[in-house]
Design an enzyme around this catalytic site. Structure first.
Site, mmCIF file in Angstrom:
data_model
loop_
_atom_site.group_PDB
_atom_site.id
_atom_site.type_symbol
_atom_site.label_atom_id
_atom_site.label_comp_id
_atom_site.label_asym_id
_atom_site.label_seq_id
_atom_site.Cartn_x
_atom_site.Cartn_y
_atom_site.Cartn_z
ATOM 1 N N HIS A 181 -1.311 6.594 -7.977
ATOM 2 C CA HIS A 181 -2.117 7.654 -8.584
ATOM 3 C C HIS A 181 -2.846 8.486 -7.513
ATOM 4 C CE1 HIS A 181 -1.067 5.640 -12.304
ATOM 5 N NE2 HIS A 181 -1.443 4.506 -11.728
ATOM 6 N N GLU A 236 -8.629 3.259 -11.231
ATOM 7 C CA GLU A 236 -7.557 2.602 -10.481
ATOM 8 C C GLU A 236 -7.309 3.267 -9.138
ATOM 9 O OE1 GLU A 236 -2.773 1.548 -10.991
ATOM 10 O OE2 GLU A 236 -3.853 2.619 -12.568
ATOM 11 N N HIS A 246 -1.093 -1.225 -7.668
ATOM 12 C CA HIS A 246 -1.601 -0.714 -8.943
ATOM 13 C C HIS A 246 -2.577 -1.708 -9.562
ATOM 14 C CE1 HIS A 246 1.065 2.829 -9.580
ATOM 15 N NE2 HIS A 246 1.786 2.183 -8.674
ATOM 16 N N GLU A 266 0.506 -5.428 -9.631
ATOM 17 C CA GLU A 266 -0.541 -5.053 -10.590
ATOM 18 C C GLU A 266 -1.684 -6.046 -10.435
ATOM 19 O OE1 GLU A 266 -0.820 -2.527 -12.587
ATOM 20 O OE2 GLU A 266 1.189 -1.771 -13.103
#
Length: 227
Positions: A10, A24, A79, A145
């Site tokens: 992102h 995040e 992430h 993650e």
């Protein structure tokens, strides 16, 4: 030379997952910078190229094209999850076309073990998916993650710089084992003793010489002694 393409997900207009006052994009950038610094400062024959080192927009295609042009040996995408507030834990992904006997799966197994040793999160397992960064990369690629941002327990960990340091260390330990990275030789420590009293202990030459210079006008005897 081991070449890592390190991709904090992102950025810019895309905050990624949000929850508990966290975004995040900020957290994964912090972890990625810690990973980069550990690798560069502690290992030899390692290069790290990051998709971003600050809060900027960058498309998935730009990221994978850059990694392919760079000729990376491994693509690591960081992430943080979100779901419904109750889900929690750590999981990681390789592309769903890959066999469990593939080299990518082997690398992932090593990193998974090392990360879960340190992150104090529920282990949700090793998974596969058709994510862009796993599909469009020419090299082995892994997406991790690191907790659920909308889960209160995971978020409390994410807020801790000490915890993020441990997560970074877990990734680095995994990379070291997976790719047989070699540590840099540690610099020796030198004690500076002035007139029988130790006034400092340093590894960097500039610090040693600075200490000596500071006492030249007043000391009768200066000794530099390797520890």
């Amino acid at each position: 030379m081991f070449k890592l393409y390190l991709d904090p997900g992102h950025g810019g207009k895309d905050p990624g997952a949000v929850g508990n006052g966290l975004e995040e994009k900020e957290l994964v950038l912090d972890i990625a910078l810690r990973i980069r610094n550990m690798l560069i400062n502690e290992y030899k024959d390692v290069e790290v190229k990051m998709s971003r080192t600050k809060d900027v927009d960058k498309s998935l295609t730009e990221r994978t094209n850059e990694a392919n042009a760079y000729g990376a040996d491994f693509y690591l995408s960081l992430h943080i999850n979100a779901f419904n507030g109750s889900a929690n834990g750590y999981e990681d992904y390789i592309h769903d076309s890959l066999l469990d006997s593939s080299s990518t799966a082997t690398y992932r197994a090593i990193l998974h073990e090392e990360v879960t040793k340190l992150n104090d999160l529920r282990n949700r397992g090793k998974k596969k998916a058709n994510f862009h960064v796993l599909r469009e990369t020419n090299m082995s690629a892994l997406l991790t993650e690191n907790g659920f941002i909308d889960n209160e327990s995971d978020a409390n960990k994410l807020k801790s710089a000490q915890w993020r340091e441990k997560v970074a260390r877990g990734h680095v330990n995994g990379l070291e084992k997976a790719f047989n990275l070699k540590k840099q030789a540690e610099k020796p420590i030198y004690r500076v003793i002035v007139d029988g009293v130790q006034v400092g202990a340093y590894q960097e030459q500039a610090n040693i010489l600075g200490e000596v210079e500071g006492h030249l006008g007043s000391a009768d005897r200066i000794i530099i002694e390797k520890v």
